[in-house]
Write a protein that holds these residues in place. Structure first.
Motif, PDB file in Angstrom:
ATOM      1  N   ASP A 131       0.819  -1.222   0.000  1.00 29.92           N
ATOM      2  CA  ASP A 131       0.000   0.000   0.000  1.00 29.92           C
ATOM      3  C   ASP A 131       0.846   1.262   0.000  1.00 29.92           C
ATOM      4  N   GLY A 132       2.162   1.097  -0.188  1.00 27.92           N
ATOM      5  CA  GLY A 132       3.056   2.248  -0.288  1.00 27.92           C
ATOM      6  C   GLY A 132       3.674   2.682   1.021  1.00 27.92           C
ATOM      7  N   VAL A 133       3.244   2.068   2.124  1.00 27.39           N
ATOM      8  CA  VAL A 133       3.753   2.453   3.437  1.00 27.39           C
ATOM      9  C   VAL A 133       3.993   1.199   4.266  1.00 27.39           C
ATOM     10  N   LEU A 134       5.145   1.133   4.918  1.00 34.98           N
ATOM     11  CA  LEU A 134       5.379   0.076   5.894  1.00 34.98           C
ATOM     12  C   LEU A 134       4.994   0.648   7.250  1.00 34.98           C
ATOM     13  N   HIS A 135       3.833   0.243   7.742  1.00 34.33           N
ATOM     14  CA  HIS A 135       3.310   0.804   8.979  1.00 34.33           C
ATOM     15  C   HIS A 135       4.116   0.330  10.191  1.00 34.33           C
ATOM     16  N   GLU A 136       4.042   1.110  11.252  1.00 33.45           N
ATOM     17  CA  GLU A 136       4.847   0.837  12.443  1.00 33.45           C
ATOM     18  C   GLU A 136       4.594  -0.562  12.992  1.00 33.45           C
ATOM     19  N   ARG A 137       3.330  -0.973  13.050  1.00 35.14           N
ATOM     20  CA  ARG A 137       3.015  -2.295  13.585  1.00 35.14           C
ATOM     21  C   ARG A 137       3.526  -3.395  12.660  1.00 35.14           C
ATOM     22  N   GLU A 138       3.453  -3.155  11.355  1.00 38.80           N
ATOM     23  CA  GLU A 138       3.979  -4.128  10.403  1.00 38.80           C
ATOM     24  C   GLU A 138       5.486  -4.268  10.554  1.00 38.80           C
ATOM     25  N   ALA A 139       6.171  -3.125  10.715  1.00 39.83           N
ATOM     26  CA  ALA A 139       7.625  -3.144  10.872  1.00 39.83           C
ATOM     27  C   ALA A 139       8.023  -3.916  12.125  1.00 39.83           C
ATOM     28  N   ALA A 140       7.300  -3.677  13.211  1.00 40.58           N
ATOM     29  CA  ALA A 140       7.588  -4.383  14.461  1.00 40.58           C
ATOM     30  C   ALA A 140       7.325  -5.878  14.316  1.00 40.58           C
ATOM     31  N   PHE A 141       6.240  -6.211  13.634  1.00 42.79           N
ATOM     32  CA  PHE A 141       5.887  -7.616  13.383  1.00 42.79           C
ATOM     33  C   PHE A 141       7.006  -8.308  12.603  1.00 42.79           C
ATOM     34  N   LEU A 142       7.455  -7.682  11.523  1.00 41.97           N
ATOM     35  CA  LEU A 142       8.479  -8.273  10.661  1.00 41.97           C
ATOM     36  C   LEU A 142       9.808  -8.421  11.392  1.00 41.97           C
ATOM     37  N   ALA A 143      10.157  -7.437  12.199  1.00 38.00           N
ATOM     38  CA  ALA A 143      11.412  -7.505  12.959  1.00 38.00           C
ATOM     39  C   ALA A 143      11.377  -8.652  13.956  1.00 38.00           C
ATOM     40  N   ARG A 144      10.224  -8.833  14.606  1.00 39.29           N
ATOM     41  CA  ARG A 144      10.105  -9.921  15.590  1.00 39.29           C
ATOM     42  C   ARG A 144      10.119 -11.286  14.907  1.00 39.29           C
ATOM     43  N   VAL A 145       9.455 -11.408  13.764  1.00 38.83           N
ATOM     44  CA  VAL A 145       9.480 -12.667  13.019  1.00 38.83           C
ATOM     45  C   VAL A 145      10.912 -12.997  12.605  1.00 38.83           C
ATOM     46  N   ALA A 146      11.646 -12.002  12.143  1.00 38.65           N
ATOM     47  CA  ALA A 146      13.048 -12.217  11.752  1.00 38.65           C
ATOM     48  C   ALA A 146      13.877 -12.706  12.933  1.00 38.65           C
ATOM     49  N   GLU A 147      13.614 -12.137  14.097  1.00 42.55           N
ATOM     50  CA  GLU A 147      14.331 -12.557  15.301  1.00 42.55           C
ATOM     51  C   GLU A 147      14.028 -14.020  15.640  1.00 42.55           C
ATOM     52  N   ILE A 148      12.762 -14.391  15.575  1.00 40.13           N
ATOM     53  CA  ILE A 148      12.365 -15.777  15.853  1.00 40.13           C
ATOM     54  C   ILE A 148      12.935 -16.721  14.809  1.00 40.13           C
ATOM     55  N   PHE A 149      13.022 -16.263  13.580  1.00 35.10           N
ATOM     56  CA  PHE A 149      13.581 -17.060  12.491  1.00 35.10           C
ATOM     57  C   PHE A 149      15.116 -17.165  12.557  1.00 35.10           C
ATOM     58  N   SER A 150      15.739 -16.509  13.522  1.00 38.71           N
ATOM     59  CA  SER A 150      17.204 -16.485  13.643  1.00 38.71           C
ATOM     60  C   SER A 150      17.865 -15.869  12.418  1.00 38.71           C
ATOM     61  N   ILE A 151      17.207 -14.849  11.871  1.00 38.94           N
ATOM     62  CA  ILE A 151      17.786 -14.084  10.764  1.00 38.94           C
ATOM     63  C   ILE A 151      18.603 -12.949  11.371  1.00 38.94           C
ATOM     64  N   SER A 152      19.854 -12.876  11.018  1.00 36.57           N
ATOM     65  CA  SER A 152      20.757 -11.899  11.627  1.00 36.57           C
ATOM     66  C   SER A 152      20.324 -10.472  11.308  1.00 36.57           C
ATOM     67  N   GLU A 153      20.819  -9.539  12.102  1.00 35.60           N
ATOM     68  CA  GLU A 153      20.497  -8.126  11.883  1.00 35.60           C
ATOM     69  C   GLU A 153      20.962  -7.659  10.517  1.00 35.60           C
ATOM     70  N   VAL A 154      22.107  -8.166  10.083  1.00 29.32           N
ATOM     71  CA  VAL A 154      22.644  -7.775   8.766  1.00 29.32           C
ATOM     72  C   VAL A 154      21.723  -8.270   7.657  1.00 29.32           C
ATOM     73  N   ARG A 155      21.308  -9.529   7.731  1.00 26.58           N
ATOM     74  CA  ARG A 155      20.436 -10.079   6.691  1.00 26.58           C
ATOM     75  C   ARG A 155      19.066  -9.415   6.714  1.00 26.58           C
ATOM     76  N   PHE A 156      18.561  -9.140   7.923  1.00 31.75           N
ATOM     77  CA  PHE A 156      17.270  -8.450   8.015  1.00 31.75           C
ATOM     78  C   PHE A 156      17.369  -7.054   7.410  1.00 31.75           C
ATOM     79  N   ALA A 157      18.462  -6.354   7.693  1.00 32.37           N
ATOM     80  CA  ALA A 157      18.651  -5.016   7.120  1.00 32.37           C
ATOM     81  C   ALA A 157      18.711  -5.074   5.604  1.00 32.37           C
ATOM     82  N   GLN A 158      19.330  -6.123   5.061  1.00 34.42           N
ATOM     83  CA  GLN A 158      19.381  -6.295   3.607  1.00 34.42           C
ATOM     84  C   GLN A 158      17.978  -6.437   3.027  1.00 34.42           C
TER      85      GLN A 158
END
Length: 238
Positions: A131-158
């Motif tokens: 929808d053209g915007v990454l909303h704050e709750r979506e961003a938090a959701f994605l960051a937490r999923v990445a953490e649970i998935f053991s995706i490193s900060e570098v890979r998540f930033a990519q």
């Protein structure tokens, strides 16, 4: 989509919680076909987590629905099976973290930076930003999923940099630093492009429809590499 028909029927008929039924379906369905099982696992994980993301955000736009169909090309007559799975996951009392933990097992316990889990996160970003915007709750959701998935900060930033314009940085996209030698940047770029080759994605179990998103991933890698190459060339001439 016959795979989702069978999974949908299994989830509807089996006893237990919705989450346990989904996980059991992934584990037991198509046991004699590992390649198909991986494809089913990917599909279930992305459907379930996108439903949980929609619930966390509270809004589902038409753009996000269209983005979902970029990943899953569903015949009209089978759409009800996808909708059933989506709605079951969305309504389940189990939180998204429980779903993410279960789905993280797709690559085995404790495996960091799993390509298949990164593909799932890539798909979730594609839907979230539609929808053209990454909303704050979506961003938090994605960051937490990445953490649970053991995706490193570098890979998540990519991954984030490929999808979010204000986070885009060619060095971040390639996962290298500004002081990295150009030879190392070239090596890293070629490695990332190879990881996104359609044959590798299909082997990991991603649907063929997802390859269109993989193409945008490669385009982002190409653009980042070309930007760095041009910048380095200009710097050398100065």
């Amino acid at each position: 989509m016959v795979t989702l028909v069978r999974i949908s029927e299994f989830v509807a008929q089996a006893p237990g919680s919705i989450l346990s039924r989904l996980v059991e379906a992934v584990r037991t369905a198509f046991a004699g076909d590992p390649k198909l099982r991986r494809r089913v696992a990917f599909s279930i994980a992305l459907i379930a987590l996108s439903a949980k993301m929609a619930k966390a955000d509270g809004i589902v736009t038409q753009d996000e629905v269209s983005a979902f169909h970029d990943i899953f090309s569903v015949p009209r007559e089978e759409m009800r099976n996808v909708s059933r799975l989506y709605n079951l996951a969305k309504q389940d009392v189990a939180g998204f973290e429980a779903y993410a933990r279960q789905m993280s097992g797709l690559c085995g316990s404790g495996k960091a930076d799993c390509p298949m889990l990164e593909d799932i996160l890539d798909g979730l970003f594609h839907i979230a930003k539609a929808d053209g915007v990454l909303h704050e709750r979506e961003a938090a959701f994605l960051a937490r999923v990445a953490e649970i998935f053991s995706i490193s900060e570098v890979r998540f930033a990519q991954i984030r940099a490929r999808h979010v314009a204000d986070a885009s940085n060619p060095y971040v996209v390639l996962g290298v630093g500004p002081d990295t030698s150009f030879d190392e940047i070239k090596r890293r770029y070629r490695q990332l492009v190879a990881e996104s080759h359609p044959d590798r994605l299909i082997a990991r179990g991603v649907p063929e429809e997802f390859l269109a998103i993989a193409n945008t991933r490669v385009a982002a890698l190409n653009a980042a590499y070309e930007q760095i190459e041009k910048s380095r060339s200009l710097h050398e001439r100065v």
